[in-house]
Design an enzyme around this catalytic site. Structure first.
Site, short mmCIF file in Angstrom:
data_model
loop_
_atom_site.label_atom_id
_atom_site.label_comp_id
_atom_site.label_asym_id
_atom_site.label_seq_id
_atom_site.Cartn_x
_atom_site.Cartn_y
_atom_site.Cartn_z
N LYS A 277 0.86 -1.18 0.00
CA LYS A 277 0.00 0.00 0.00
C LYS A 277 0.89 1.23 0.00
O LYS A 277 1.87 1.31 0.74
CB LYS A 277 -0.90 0.01 1.24
CG LYS A 277 -1.96 -1.09 1.24
CD LYS A 277 -2.91 -0.97 2.40
CE LYS A 277 -4.01 0.01 2.10
NZ LYS A 277 -5.11 -0.05 3.10
N GLU A 364 -19.56 -7.90 8.85
CA GLU A 364 -20.66 -7.22 9.55
C GLU A 364 -21.67 -8.22 10.12
O GLU A 364 -22.18 -8.03 11.23
CB GLU A 364 -21.36 -6.24 8.61
CG GLU A 364 -20.52 -5.06 8.19
CD GLU A 364 -19.64 -5.33 6.97
OE1 GLU A 364 -18.94 -4.42 6.53
OE2 GLU A 364 -19.66 -6.49 6.47
N ARG A 392 -25.79 -4.80 5.68
CA ARG A 392 -25.27 -6.13 5.34
C ARG A 392 -25.60 -7.16 6.40
O ARG A 392 -25.45 -8.36 6.17
CB ARG A 392 -23.76 -6.06 5.14
CG ARG A 392 -23.30 -4.95 4.21
CD ARG A 392 -21.83 -5.07 3.89
NE ARG A 392 -21.61 -6.05 2.85
CZ ARG A 392 -20.41 -6.37 2.36
NH1 ARG A 392 -19.33 -5.78 2.85
NH2 ARG A 392 -20.28 -7.26 1.41
#
Length: 627
Positions: A277, A364, A392
């Site tokens: 990243k 979730e 979700r």
């Protein structure tokens, strides 16, 4: 003219000699860095996929071949290479480019994303559809940025392996979470596993040994264990995928060579690519979390360590402080986040109470049922979750928490419009999908102090509760005095001076624009606080003394607080005119929050305009804003 300026579409990219791809990657990385520093957006993850993006569009015939990006944090280089370079200065702005892949924005955006872990499922559907239609089409899912922690990704992998679909899944491993950094040996092994020779030998060996079952079983086990010793691919092979990798995701020539060997293979393929990243920008490499989502900044100087002026606390900060304060006096309180520690304001809590802090990853559904299990054993779980992500876990909310009437508190961040992240992240529907649930208490905070009071009220209830609050700076001081919070009761925030015919019922963030116009209208303003239970006594009182009731909320009008008032008035046989203002029955694009609110008539001027229209024009039906 730079090389990047000559590339407007992938067809032009594919016309380049492979020897020029390295230089193009350098220019693309510099362009993304410069562009995002001017608009804000996701930076670290996009810098990490520059070479992978170039290689994919170089090797595949896009848009005929389908590339499905996961999450969307990785799509900026893709946008630049697919005809949108000149519009990158509008990224995440009103009427500009979306921050995520969006189907109606470009034919190269094959699937709209933003919530994680959907790419494999969508790509599998595309691959199966191509096979059913007899079309020659390659399909690639690019997943990463933590998305492999979600169960949906593994459900799709399990299904894909069983269906024997022609699908390539690329794991962009940008956290080094699965393997150690790759080197020459691993690159060599990856090339070997991707080669046609290896595939041919493997098939020939399987055919020969299949006639001798004991030897065949031994050979299969030997192959699996040998791979397992040198490569982390055994798990993916068990899903039915042919595993290749890990390979260096910043070696564009290696990526091109590998993709060219893999792209025409049949059956499910899994390519493991390791990236960094923030690659190519040292500050982002050193602190990928800080540079994950960035505001506008000077990339030559970096994001300032601390702002010159201490910013006003956000509602997320207010929640985080409340969490720490409450945990200090109540050892039964525990907090859960589905991979949103920083965004939900939980960094301090995670450090001060590590044994009572649970980051469950991008999961979730699990976070909600996990909280239910904690509640069963007498703990006081607080689930910190964005409104859009709670969608979700709706089944878990209904069956695992609400049906069992378990005392789980949901701290619902990003309620209402969220600005630059757009409709995929807007918290428009939580009131509507929670209000219909028995046992549920729903509160909407209008200030920092009220937010704290509601959180304390919710965690003390022996039942499910939710406190919703918007993104951004909190109104007022967290220790400001407020009227005592009585369950299910609102308060009058402004009483009309004369014989006003207008009463405005405001929830949460919408209290402030209504108070801003109340003097001009000489309207009574009620801070309703609770969406459920609804303060029916207060509504009846207002209905008795006012002709027009106006409900104002930063949530979808269909099914939300205004609908609850309409239902009560109808059931009670009250004939007051009712104007329901809120988010309209459509998705609202990205942009500055103030611009978005004005666009749907939820700024002070818009609310005033809608009220005047109803007063002036009796033909305007109740419940229809004239914004």
């Amino acid at each position: 003219m730079s090389l990047l300026e000559t590339i407007n579409l992938p067809t032009e990219l594919r016309a380049l000699p492979q020897s020029e791809l390295g230089g193009l990657c350098d220019e693309l990385r510099a362009y993304v860095l410069d562009s995002v520093s001017k608009t804000g957006g996701h930076l670290s993850s996009n810098l990490g996929v520059v070479e992978l993006t170039v290689a994919l569009h170089y090797c595949y015939d896009t848009p005929h071949d389908r590339l499905v990006w996961d999450v969307g944090h990785q799509c900026y280089p893709h946008k630049v290479l697919t005809g949108r370079r000149e519009r990158m200065n509008t990224l995440r702005q009103w009427q500009g480019l979306a921050g995520f892949p969006k189907r109606d924005e470009s034919e190269y955006d094959t699937f709209g994303v933003a919530h994680s872990s959907t790419s494999i499922s969508a790509a599998l559907g595309m691959a199966v559809a191509a096979k059913a239609k007899g079309e020659s089409r390659r399909v690639v899912a690019i997943i990463g940025d933590g998305a492999m922690t979600a169960g949906m990704a593994f459900e799709a992998l399990n299904n894909a392996g069983a269906m024997d679909a022609n699908l390539l899944v690329i794991l962009n491993d940008n956290e080094m979470s699965i393997s150690e950094p790759v080197g020459a040996l691993n690159n060599y092994l990856a090339r070997l596993l991707a080669s046609n020779m290896y595939g041919a030998v493997r098939r020939m060996g399987k055919n020969m040994l299949s006639a001798i079952p004991p030897v065949s079983r031994f050979a299969r086990r030997w192959e699996e264990h040998t791979k397992g010793m040198v490569l982390p691919g055994t798990m993916w092979e068990e899903f039915g995928f042919n595993y290749i990798g890990p390979i260096d995701g910043h070696d564009v020539n290696l990526l091109v060579d590998t993709l060219n060997k893999v792209k025409d293979r049949t059956g499910p393929q899994f390519l493991h690519v390791v990236t960094r990243k923030g690659a190519g920008y040292e500050r982002a490499e050193d602190d990928p979390i800080l540079y994950h989502g960035v505001p506008k900044f000077d990339h030559s100087a970096g994001i300032p360590a601390a702002p010159a002026v201490v910013p006003k606390k956000t509602y997320s900060d207010i929640f985080g402080d409340w969490l720490c304060d409450t945990a200090a006096s109540d050892d039964k309180l525990v907090a859960i986040t589905p991979a949103m520690r920083e965004g939900s304001g939980m960094v301090r809590y995670s450090k001060e109470f590590p044994d009572r802090y649970f980051d469950v990853g991008i999961a979730e559904q699990h976070s909600v049922t996990f909280a239910a299990g904690l509640a069963c054993e007498g703990l006081k779980p607080v689930v910190a979750i964005y409104s859009t992500f709670l969608q979700r876990a709706y089944d878990q909310l209904v069956h695992d928490v609400v049906l069992q009437n378990l005392p789980v508190l949901f701290a619902i961040d990003r309620a209402g419009l969220v600005g630059a992240d757009g409709p995929t992240h807007a918290g428009s529907f939580d009131v509507a999908f929670m209000r219909c649930l028995p046992n549920m208490t729903i509160m909407s905070a209008s200030s920092a102090a009220e937010c704290r009071a509601m959180l304390s009220h919710g965690v003390a209830l022996a039942a499910p509760a939710a406190v919703r609050y918007p993104r951004g700076a909190a109104h007022g001081a967290p220790d400001a005095a407020i009227a005592p919070l009585a369950h299910g009761k609102g308060v009058i925030a402004r009483k009309a001076n004369g014989n006003s015919k207008i009463a405005i019922l405001a929830w949460g963030s919408m209290l402030h624009p209504t108070l801003a116009i109340a003097d001009k209208l000489d309207a009574t303003v009620a801070n309703m606080r609770f969406v459920k239970p609804l303060d029916e006594a207060l509504i009846r009182e207002l209905a008795a003394s006012h002709e027009l009731l106006v409900t104002v909320e930063e949530a979808s009008v269909p099914g939300s607080a205004g609908s609850a008032v309409a239902e009560f008035l109808a059931d009670a046989g009250l004939g007051n005119r009712l104007l329901m203002l809120g988010l309209p029955d459509k998705f609202i694009d990205q942009g500055d929050p103030a611009v978005l609110l004005a666009s749907v008539g939820l700024d002070a001027a818009g609310v005033e305009r809608s009220i005047h229209a109803v007063i002036a024009n009796a033909a305007v039906p109740a419940g229809k804003a004239a914004a």
